[in-house]
Design a protein around this motif. Sequence first.
Motif, PDB file in Angstrom:
ATOM      1  N   GLN A 130      19.179  33.552   9.280  1.00 50.01           N
ATOM      2  CA  GLN A 130      18.336  32.405   9.596  1.00 50.01           C
ATOM      3  C   GLN A 130      19.174  31.141   9.760  1.00 50.01           C
ATOM      4  OE1 GLN A 130      14.957  31.899   7.028  1.00 50.01           O
ATOM      5  NE2 GLN A 130      14.291  30.005   8.005  1.00 50.01           N
ATOM      6  N   ILE A 131      20.209  30.983   8.940  1.00 49.64           N
ATOM      7  CA  ILE A 131      21.097  29.832   9.083  1.00 49.64           C
ATOM      8  C   ILE A 131      21.778  29.859  10.448  1.00 49.64           C
ATOM      9  CG2 ILE A 131      23.260  28.812   8.229  1.00 49.64           C
ATOM     10  CD1 ILE A 131      22.329  29.564   5.394  1.00 49.64           C
ATOM     11  N   THR A 132      22.223  31.038  10.875  1.00 50.62           N
ATOM     12  CA  THR A 132      22.850  31.169  12.196  1.00 50.62           C
ATOM     13  C   THR A 132      21.882  30.764  13.291  1.00 50.62           C
ATOM     14  OG1 THR A 132      24.194  32.999  11.360  1.00 50.62           O
ATOM     15  CG2 THR A 132      24.036  32.760  13.747  1.00 50.62           C
ATOM     16  N   ALA A 133      20.634  31.205  13.188  1.00 48.06           N
ATOM     17  CA  ALA A 133      19.628  30.868  14.199  1.00 48.06           C
ATOM     18  C   ALA A 133      19.377  29.359  14.239  1.00 48.06           C
ATOM     19  CB  ALA A 133      18.331  31.613  13.913  1.00 48.06           C
ATOM     20  N   ASN A 171      30.567  25.056  12.346  1.00 45.48           N
ATOM     21  CA  ASN A 171      29.705  25.606  11.295  1.00 45.48           C
ATOM     22  C   ASN A 171      28.942  26.832  11.791  1.00 45.48           C
ATOM     23  OD1 ASN A 171      30.419  23.695   9.368  1.00 45.48           O
ATOM     24  ND2 ASN A 171      28.836  22.260  10.004  1.00 45.48           N
ATOM     25  N   HIS A 172      28.582  26.817  13.071  1.00 39.62           N
ATOM     26  CA  HIS A 172      27.910  27.987  13.648  1.00 39.62           C
ATOM     27  C   HIS A 172      28.830  29.202  13.619  1.00 39.62           C
ATOM     28  CE1 HIS A 172      26.927  30.461  17.349  1.00 39.62           C
ATOM     29  NE2 HIS A 172      25.872  30.638  16.571  1.00 39.62           N
ATOM     30  N   ASP A 186      35.757  35.067  17.458  1.00 44.35           N
ATOM     31  CA  ASP A 186      35.546  34.955  18.906  1.00 44.35           C
ATOM     32  C   ASP A 186      34.998  33.575  19.263  1.00 44.35           C
ATOM     33  OD1 ASP A 186      36.458  37.518  19.302  1.00 44.35           O
ATOM     34  OD2 ASP A 186      34.451  38.425  19.398  1.00 44.35           O
ATOM     35  N   LEU A 187      34.079  33.071  18.440  1.00 44.53           N
ATOM     36  CA  LEU A 187      33.521  31.744  18.699  1.00 44.53           C
ATOM     37  C   LEU A 187      34.563  30.643  18.505  1.00 44.53           C
ATOM     38  CD1 LEU A 187      30.043  32.182  16.956  1.00 44.53           C
ATOM     39  CD2 LEU A 187      30.453  31.926  19.406  1.00 44.53           C
ATOM     40  N   LEU A 188      35.466  30.845  17.562  1.00 45.10           N
ATOM     41  CA  LEU A 188      36.520  29.848  17.340  1.00 45.10           C
ATOM     42  C   LEU A 188      37.432  29.711  18.546  1.00 45.10           C
ATOM     43  CD1 LEU A 188      37.773  30.282  13.649  1.00 45.10           C
ATOM     44  CD2 LEU A 188      36.196  28.586  14.576  1.00 45.10           C
ATOM     45  N   GLU A 189      37.644  30.791  19.254  1.00 46.88           N
ATOM     46  CA  GLU A 189      38.521  30.735  20.424  1.00 46.88           C
ATOM     47  C   GLU A 189      38.019  29.722  21.444  1.00 46.88           C
ATOM     48  OE1 GLU A 189      41.475  32.130  20.963  1.00 46.88           O
ATOM     49  OE2 GLU A 189      41.321  32.750  18.863  1.00 46.88           O
TER      50      GLU A 189
END
Length: 422
Positions: free
Chosen positions: A309-312, A329-330, A345-348
Amino acid sequence: MAVSGPEDLLRELAPQVLGAVVRRYGHFDLAEDAVQEALLAAAIQWARDGVPDDPRAWLVTVAARRLTDLLRAEQARRRREDTVAARALPDDWLSPPADRPPPASDDTLVLLFMCCHPSLSPPSQIALTLRAVGGLTTAQIARAFMVSEATMTRRITRVKDSGVPFRLPGTAERAQRTGAVLHALYLIFNEGYASTSGPDLHRAELAAEAIRLARMVHRLLPDDAEAAGLLALMLLTDARRPARTGKDGALIPMAEQDRTLWNAAFIAEGVQLVTNALSRGVPGPYQLQAAIAALHDEAPTAEETDWPQITALYELLMRGSGNPMIALNHAVAAAMSRGPEAGLDLLESLAGDDRLSGDHRLHAVRAHLLEMSGDGQGARAAYREAARRAMSLPQQRYLHARAARLEPDVPDRDPDPPQPVA
Protein backbone atom coordinates in the motif's frame (compact mmCIF):
# COMPACT_ATOMS: atom_id res chain seq x y z
CA MET A 1 7.77 26.16 23.08
CA ALA A 2 10.08 25.31 25.91
CA VAL A 3 13.01 27.68 26.22
CA SER A 4 16.08 26.62 28.15
CA GLY A 5 18.24 29.75 28.04
CA PRO A 6 18.84 33.20 26.50
CA GLU A 7 20.16 31.73 23.22
CA ASP A 8 17.04 29.59 22.80
CA LEU A 9 14.86 32.57 23.69
CA LEU A 10 16.55 34.75 21.06
CA ARG A 11 16.16 32.01 18.47
CA GLU A 12 12.44 31.75 19.26
CA LEU A 13 11.82 35.50 19.27
CA ALA A 14 13.82 36.38 16.13
CA PRO A 15 11.08 35.69 13.55
CA GLN A 16 8.42 37.27 15.77
CA VAL A 17 10.44 40.48 16.10
CA LEU A 18 11.26 40.54 12.38
CA GLY A 19 7.59 40.04 11.57
CA ALA A 20 6.57 42.92 13.84
CA VAL A 21 9.14 45.31 12.38
CA VAL A 22 8.53 44.38 8.73
CA ARG A 23 4.76 44.55 9.15
CA ARG A 24 4.99 48.12 10.43
CA TYR A 25 7.70 49.60 8.25
CA GLY A 26 7.82 47.41 5.13
CA HIS A 27 11.59 47.40 4.47
CA PHE A 28 12.48 43.72 4.67
CA ASP A 29 16.21 44.04 3.95
CA LEU A 30 16.76 46.92 6.36
CA ALA A 31 14.49 45.34 8.98
CA GLU A 32 16.46 42.09 8.81
CA ASP A 33 19.70 44.00 9.40
CA ALA A 34 18.13 45.94 12.29
CA VAL A 35 16.82 42.78 13.95
CA GLN A 36 20.19 41.05 13.64
CA GLU A 37 21.83 44.00 15.40
CA ALA A 38 19.16 43.90 18.11
CA LEU A 39 19.79 40.18 18.66
CA LEU A 40 23.52 40.81 18.92
CA ALA A 41 22.94 43.60 21.44
CA ALA A 42 20.66 41.33 23.46
CA ALA A 43 23.20 38.50 23.51
CA ILE A 44 25.75 40.89 25.04
CA GLN A 45 23.53 42.96 27.32
CA TRP A 46 21.32 40.16 28.64
CA ALA A 47 24.34 38.10 29.58
CA ARG A 48 25.53 41.05 31.68
CA ASP A 49 22.28 42.49 33.05
CA GLY A 50 19.83 39.59 32.81
CA VAL A 51 16.83 39.03 30.54
CA PRO A 52 14.33 41.94 30.67
CA ASP A 53 10.76 41.44 31.84
CA ASP A 54 9.42 41.72 28.29
CA PRO A 55 12.22 40.47 26.03
CA ARG A 56 10.15 40.72 22.85
CA ALA A 57 9.30 44.36 23.48
CA TRP A 58 12.95 45.08 24.24
CA LEU A 59 14.05 43.54 20.94
CA VAL A 60 11.35 45.32 18.91
CA THR A 61 12.32 48.67 20.45
CA VAL A 62 16.04 48.23 19.80
CA ALA A 63 15.41 46.95 16.26
CA ALA A 64 13.08 49.87 15.55
CA ARG A 65 15.69 52.33 16.84
CA ARG A 66 18.32 50.81 14.57
CA LEU A 67 15.86 50.79 11.66
CA THR A 68 15.39 54.51 12.18
CA ASP A 69 19.13 55.03 11.73
CA LEU A 70 19.20 52.81 8.63
CA LEU A 71 16.21 54.55 7.07
CA ARG A 72 17.78 57.94 7.65
CA ALA A 73 21.03 56.77 6.08
CA GLU A 74 19.08 55.42 3.12
CA GLN A 75 17.23 58.72 2.95
CA ALA A 76 20.44 60.70 2.66
CA ARG A 77 22.01 58.30 0.18
CA ARG A 78 19.10 58.25 -2.23
CA ARG A 79 18.12 61.92 -1.82
CA ARG A 80 14.54 61.03 -1.09
CA GLU A 81 14.17 62.92 2.16
CA ASP A 82 10.46 63.60 1.89
CA THR A 83 9.45 60.01 1.07
CA VAL A 84 11.63 58.32 3.63
CA ALA A 85 10.96 60.90 6.33
CA ALA A 86 7.28 60.00 6.15
CA ARG A 87 8.19 56.40 6.97
CA ALA A 88 10.76 57.16 9.68
CA LEU A 89 9.93 56.44 13.28
CA PRO A 90 8.91 59.27 15.63
CA ASP A 91 11.41 60.28 18.30
CA ASP A 92 9.12 59.14 21.12
CA TRP A 93 9.54 55.54 19.94
CA LEU A 94 12.89 55.62 21.68
CA SER A 95 11.14 55.78 25.06
CA PRO A 96 11.19 52.67 27.29
CA PRO A 97 9.01 49.73 26.19
CA ALA A 98 6.67 50.23 29.18
CA ASP A 99 5.65 53.62 27.76
CA ARG A 100 4.75 52.22 24.39
CA PRO A 101 4.81 48.42 24.32
CA PRO A 102 4.39 46.62 21.02
CA PRO A 103 1.42 44.30 20.62
CA ALA A 104 1.90 40.94 22.34
CA SER A 105 0.65 38.94 19.35
CA ASP A 106 2.91 36.41 17.64
CA ASP A 107 3.93 37.94 14.32
CA THR A 108 5.62 34.81 13.00
CA LEU A 109 2.58 33.67 11.03
CA VAL A 110 2.20 37.19 9.66
CA LEU A 111 5.83 37.10 8.56
CA LEU A 112 5.20 33.77 6.82
CA PHE A 113 2.49 35.23 4.60
CA MET A 114 4.43 38.45 4.03
CA CYS A 115 7.47 36.56 2.74
CA CYS A 116 5.32 34.67 0.24
CA HIS A 117 4.64 37.77 -1.86
CA PRO A 118 2.95 36.90 -5.20
CA SER A 119 5.34 39.05 -7.24
CA LEU A 120 8.20 36.74 -6.18
CA SER A 121 8.76 33.38 -7.83
CA PRO A 122 7.71 30.38 -5.71
CA PRO A 123 11.34 29.33 -5.05
CA SER A 124 12.17 32.89 -3.97
CA GLN A 125 9.15 33.02 -1.66
CA ILE A 126 10.14 29.80 0.05
CA ALA A 127 13.84 30.67 0.26
CA LEU A 128 13.03 34.01 1.91
CA THR A 129 10.68 32.30 4.37
CA LEU A 130 13.27 29.68 5.31
CA ARG A 131 15.77 32.45 5.96
CA ALA A 132 13.47 34.79 7.92
CA VAL A 133 11.17 32.37 9.75
CA GLY A 134 13.13 29.14 9.90
CA GLY A 135 16.46 30.75 10.65
CA LEU A 136 18.15 28.42 8.16
CA THR A 137 21.53 29.33 6.74
CA THR A 138 22.03 29.88 3.03
CA ALA A 139 23.86 26.54 2.83
CA GLN A 140 20.94 24.69 4.46
CA ILE A 141 18.44 26.38 2.14
CA ALA A 142 20.58 25.47 -0.87
CA ARG A 143 20.57 21.81 0.16
CA ALA A 144 16.78 21.89 0.59
CA PHE A 145 16.46 23.21 -2.98
CA MET A 146 19.22 20.90 -4.27
CA VAL A 147 21.24 23.79 -5.76
CA SER A 148 24.69 25.19 -5.02
CA GLU A 149 25.19 27.62 -2.15
CA ALA A 150 26.41 30.29 -4.60
CA THR A 151 23.19 29.97 -6.61
CA MET A 152 21.05 30.32 -3.50
CA THR A 153 23.06 33.34 -2.31
CA ARG A 154 22.31 35.09 -5.60
CA ARG A 155 18.60 34.24 -5.33
CA ILE A 156 18.24 35.58 -1.81
CA THR A 157 20.20 38.73 -2.65
CA ARG A 158 17.95 39.40 -5.64
CA VAL A 159 14.86 39.01 -3.46
CA LYS A 160 16.15 41.37 -0.78
CA ASP A 161 17.11 43.95 -3.43
CA SER A 162 13.83 43.63 -5.33
CA GLY A 163 12.05 46.47 -3.54
CA VAL A 164 8.93 44.32 -3.09
CA PRO A 165 6.60 45.91 -0.51
CA PHE A 166 6.14 43.49 2.38
CA ARG A 167 2.71 43.96 3.89
CA LEU A 168 -0.02 41.84 5.43
CA PRO A 169 -2.15 40.28 2.63
CA GLY A 170 -5.93 40.47 2.46
CA THR A 171 -8.13 37.38 2.56
CA ALA A 172 -8.10 36.71 -1.20
CA GLU A 173 -4.35 37.33 -1.52
CA ARG A 174 -3.68 35.18 1.54
CA ALA A 175 -5.29 32.21 -0.21
CA GLN A 176 -2.91 32.68 -3.15
CA ARG A 177 0.09 32.48 -0.81
CA THR A 178 -1.01 29.39 1.13
CA GLY A 179 0.82 26.87 -1.08
CA ALA A 180 4.16 28.60 -0.62
CA VAL A 181 3.56 28.92 3.13
CA LEU A 182 2.86 25.20 3.45
CA HIS A 183 5.92 24.29 1.38
CA ALA A 184 8.14 26.51 3.50
CA LEU A 185 6.85 24.94 6.72
CA TYR A 186 7.40 21.49 5.21
CA LEU A 187 11.06 22.32 4.51
CA ILE A 188 11.57 23.91 7.94
CA PHE A 189 10.19 20.78 9.60
CA ASN A 190 12.41 18.53 7.46
CA GLU A 191 15.50 20.44 8.53
CA GLY A 192 14.42 20.15 12.15
CA TYR A 193 13.62 16.45 11.98
CA ALA A 194 16.70 15.43 9.99
CA SER A 195 19.37 18.13 10.05
CA THR A 196 21.37 18.29 6.85
CA SER A 197 24.56 19.19 8.71
CA GLY A 198 26.05 19.51 12.16
CA PRO A 199 26.67 17.30 15.18
CA ASP A 200 23.02 16.42 15.93
CA LEU A 201 20.61 14.22 14.01
CA HIS A 202 17.75 16.63 14.58
CA ARG A 203 16.94 20.14 15.78
CA ALA A 204 13.94 19.58 18.03
CA GLU A 205 13.22 23.29 18.50
CA LEU A 206 12.98 23.84 14.73
CA ALA A 207 10.64 20.87 14.21
CA ALA A 208 8.51 22.04 17.15
CA GLU A 209 8.28 25.56 15.71
CA ALA A 210 7.20 24.17 12.33
CA ILE A 211 4.48 22.11 14.04
CA ARG A 212 3.35 25.15 16.05
CA LEU A 213 3.06 27.28 12.90
CA ALA A 214 1.33 24.46 11.00
CA ARG A 215 -1.26 24.33 13.78
CA MET A 216 -1.80 28.08 13.40
CA VAL A 217 -2.24 27.77 9.62
CA HIS A 218 -4.68 24.87 10.12
CA ARG A 219 -6.71 26.98 12.57
CA LEU A 220 -6.62 29.90 10.13
CA LEU A 221 -7.71 27.67 7.21
CA PRO A 222 -9.76 24.85 8.76
CA ASP A 223 -11.29 23.81 5.41
CA ASP A 224 -7.93 23.49 3.63
CA ALA A 225 -7.30 19.74 3.36
CA GLU A 226 -3.62 20.20 2.50
CA ALA A 227 -3.04 22.37 5.59
CA ALA A 228 -4.54 19.55 7.64
CA GLY A 229 -2.48 17.00 5.72
CA LEU A 230 0.75 18.87 6.37
CA LEU A 231 0.05 19.10 10.11
CA ALA A 232 -0.79 15.38 10.15
CA LEU A 233 2.44 14.56 8.29
CA MET A 234 4.52 16.54 10.79
CA LEU A 235 2.86 14.93 13.81
CA LEU A 236 3.07 11.38 12.43
CA THR A 237 6.73 11.85 11.52
CA ASP A 238 7.80 13.64 14.68
CA ALA A 239 6.07 10.94 16.73
CA ARG A 240 9.04 8.65 15.92
CA ARG A 241 11.70 11.12 17.00
CA PRO A 242 12.11 9.84 20.60
CA ALA A 243 13.23 6.46 19.26
CA ARG A 244 15.48 7.68 16.41
CA THR A 245 18.65 8.00 18.48
CA GLY A 246 20.34 5.91 21.15
CA LYS A 247 21.80 7.16 24.42
CA ASP A 248 25.02 8.06 22.59
CA GLY A 249 23.14 10.01 19.93
CA ALA A 250 23.62 7.29 17.31
CA LEU A 251 20.99 6.99 14.59
CA ILE A 252 18.57 4.06 14.92
CA PRO A 253 16.75 3.02 11.70
CA MET A 254 13.00 2.64 11.85
CA ALA A 255 13.01 -1.16 11.75
CA GLU A 256 15.15 -1.27 14.89
CA GLN A 257 13.36 1.43 16.88
CA ASP A 258 11.54 0.74 20.14
CA ARG A 259 8.01 1.57 19.02
CA THR A 260 6.80 1.92 22.58
CA LEU A 261 8.77 5.19 22.65
CA TRP A 262 6.80 6.66 19.76
CA ASN A 263 4.48 9.53 20.71
CA ALA A 264 1.04 7.88 20.81
CA ALA A 265 -0.79 11.20 21.21
CA PHE A 266 0.83 12.61 18.06
CA ILE A 267 0.01 9.42 16.16
CA ALA A 268 -3.65 9.48 17.20
CA GLU A 269 -4.00 13.18 16.32
CA GLY A 270 -2.21 12.75 13.01
CA VAL A 271 -4.28 9.74 11.98
CA GLN A 272 -7.50 11.61 12.78
CA LEU A 273 -6.38 14.67 10.83
CA VAL A 274 -5.39 12.76 7.70
CA THR A 275 -8.49 10.55 7.85
CA ASN A 276 -10.71 13.62 7.88
CA ALA A 277 -8.69 15.36 5.17
CA LEU A 278 -8.75 12.38 2.81
CA SER A 279 -12.55 12.30 2.96
CA ARG A 280 -12.82 15.73 1.31
CA GLY A 281 -11.93 14.77 -2.25
CA VAL A 282 -8.85 14.20 -4.41
CA PRO A 283 -5.90 14.10 -1.99
CA GLY A 284 -2.92 16.42 -2.36
CA PRO A 285 0.73 15.54 -1.79
CA TYR A 286 0.81 16.36 1.94
CA GLN A 287 -2.23 14.17 2.57
CA LEU A 288 -0.67 11.29 0.63
CA GLN A 289 2.61 11.61 2.52
CA ALA A 290 0.67 11.73 5.80
CA ALA A 291 -1.17 8.55 4.79
CA ILE A 292 2.20 6.85 4.19
CA ALA A 293 3.46 8.02 7.57
CA ALA A 294 0.29 6.70 9.20
CA LEU A 295 0.86 3.24 7.68
CA HIS A 296 4.37 3.21 9.17
CA ASP A 297 3.18 4.41 12.58
CA GLU A 298 0.24 2.02 12.83
CA ALA A 299 2.26 -1.09 11.99
CA PRO A 300 2.82 -3.03 15.25
CA THR A 301 6.22 -4.22 13.99
CA ALA A 302 8.49 -3.44 11.07
CA GLU A 303 7.66 -6.82 9.53
CA GLU A 304 3.94 -5.98 9.53
CA THR A 305 4.37 -2.72 7.58
CA ASP A 306 1.99 -2.60 4.61
CA TRP A 307 4.66 -2.01 1.97
CA PRO A 308 2.40 -2.76 -1.05
CA GLN A 309 0.00 0.00 0.00
CA ILE A 310 2.89 2.37 0.72
CA THR A 311 4.29 1.64 -2.76
CA ALA A 312 0.90 2.39 -4.32
CA LEU A 313 0.65 5.70 -2.45
CA TYR A 314 4.12 6.73 -3.64
CA GLU A 315 3.04 5.95 -7.19
CA LEU A 316 0.07 8.29 -6.74
CA LEU A 317 2.44 10.94 -5.42
CA MET A 318 4.74 10.59 -8.39
CA ARG A 319 1.92 11.33 -10.85
CA GLY A 320 1.78 14.95 -9.67
CA SER A 321 5.33 15.51 -8.50
CA GLY A 322 8.73 15.75 -10.14
CA ASN A 323 10.44 15.67 -6.75
CA PRO A 324 13.35 13.22 -6.97
CA MET A 325 13.10 12.42 -3.24
CA ILE A 326 9.60 11.06 -3.82
CA ALA A 327 11.02 8.84 -6.56
CA LEU A 328 13.84 7.74 -4.25
CA ASN A 329 11.40 6.80 -1.49
CA HIS A 330 9.30 4.96 -4.07
CA ALA A 331 12.34 2.87 -4.98
CA VAL A 332 12.74 1.89 -1.32
CA ALA A 333 9.07 0.96 -1.02
CA ALA A 334 9.19 -1.06 -4.23
CA ALA A 335 12.24 -2.95 -2.95
CA MET A 336 10.48 -3.76 0.31
CA SER A 337 7.31 -4.97 -1.42
CA ARG A 338 8.71 -6.56 -4.62
CA GLY A 339 12.33 -7.35 -3.82
CA PRO A 340 15.64 -5.44 -3.95
CA GLU A 341 16.12 -5.86 -7.70
CA ALA A 342 12.92 -3.90 -8.36
CA GLY A 343 14.25 -1.06 -6.26
CA LEU A 344 17.69 -1.13 -7.86
CA ASP A 345 16.13 -0.97 -11.33
CA LEU A 346 14.25 2.17 -10.30
CA LEU A 347 17.44 3.71 -8.91
CA GLU A 348 19.10 3.41 -12.29
CA SER A 349 16.61 5.88 -13.73
CA LEU A 350 17.48 8.36 -10.98
CA ALA A 351 21.25 8.18 -11.37
CA GLY A 352 21.25 10.83 -14.11
CA ASP A 353 19.20 13.36 -12.14
CA ASP A 354 21.56 16.22 -11.31
CA ARG A 355 19.50 17.09 -8.23
CA LEU A 356 20.32 13.70 -6.68
CA SER A 357 23.73 12.86 -8.12
CA GLY A 358 25.60 14.58 -5.30
CA ASP A 359 23.14 13.70 -2.53
CA HIS A 360 24.22 11.09 0.01
CA ARG A 361 20.72 9.65 0.19
CA LEU A 362 20.90 8.18 -3.32
CA HIS A 363 24.05 6.26 -2.39
CA ALA A 364 22.65 5.25 1.02
CA VAL A 365 19.55 3.75 -0.58
CA ARG A 366 21.66 1.94 -3.16
CA ALA A 367 23.79 0.53 -0.35
CA HIS A 368 20.72 -0.74 1.53
CA LEU A 369 19.32 -2.40 -1.56
CA LEU A 370 22.64 -3.95 -2.57
CA GLU A 371 22.98 -5.39 0.93
CA MET A 372 19.46 -6.79 0.70
CA SER A 373 20.37 -8.44 -2.61
CA GLY A 374 23.47 -10.09 -1.10
CA ASP A 375 26.09 -7.88 -2.77
CA GLY A 376 28.14 -7.11 0.35
CA GLN A 377 31.11 -5.65 -1.50
CA GLY A 378 28.98 -3.28 -3.58
CA ALA A 379 26.96 -2.29 -0.52
CA ARG A 380 30.10 -1.55 1.49
CA ALA A 381 31.43 0.76 -1.24
CA ALA A 382 28.07 2.53 -1.54
CA TYR A 383 27.81 3.04 2.23
CA ARG A 384 31.26 4.62 2.23
CA GLU A 385 30.38 6.88 -0.68
CA ALA A 386 27.18 7.94 1.11
CA ALA A 387 29.14 8.68 4.29
CA ARG A 388 31.61 10.77 2.28
CA ARG A 389 28.79 12.91 0.91
CA ALA A 390 26.72 13.22 4.12
CA MET A 391 26.98 16.52 6.01
CA SER A 392 25.39 15.29 9.26
CA LEU A 393 27.81 13.69 11.71
CA PRO A 394 25.28 11.13 13.07
CA GLN A 395 24.46 10.07 9.52
CA GLN A 396 28.15 9.75 8.71
CA ARG A 397 28.72 7.54 11.76
CA TYR A 398 25.69 5.40 10.94
CA LEU A 399 26.80 4.86 7.34
CA HIS A 400 30.38 4.05 8.34
CA ALA A 401 29.05 1.54 10.87
CA ARG A 402 26.93 -0.12 8.18
CA ALA A 403 29.98 -0.38 5.94
CA ALA A 404 32.06 -1.84 8.79
CA ARG A 405 29.46 -4.57 9.38
CA LEU A 406 30.13 -5.81 5.85
CA GLU A 407 33.89 -6.15 6.22
CA PRO A 408 34.97 -9.74 5.36
CA ASP A 409 36.70 -10.22 8.73
CA VAL A 410 33.51 -9.57 10.74
CA PRO A 411 31.83 -13.01 10.84
CA ASP A 412 29.17 -12.23 13.43
CA ARG A 413 27.43 -9.33 11.72
CA ASP A 414 23.65 -9.12 11.90
CA PRO A 415 22.26 -11.18 9.00
CA ASP A 416 18.94 -9.32 8.91
CA PRO A 417 18.48 -7.07 5.86
CA PRO A 418 18.62 -3.33 6.56
CA GLN A 419 15.48 -1.26 6.61
CA PRO A 420 15.03 2.30 5.34
CA VAL A 421 16.01 5.02 7.78
CA ALA A 422 13.23 7.29 9.02
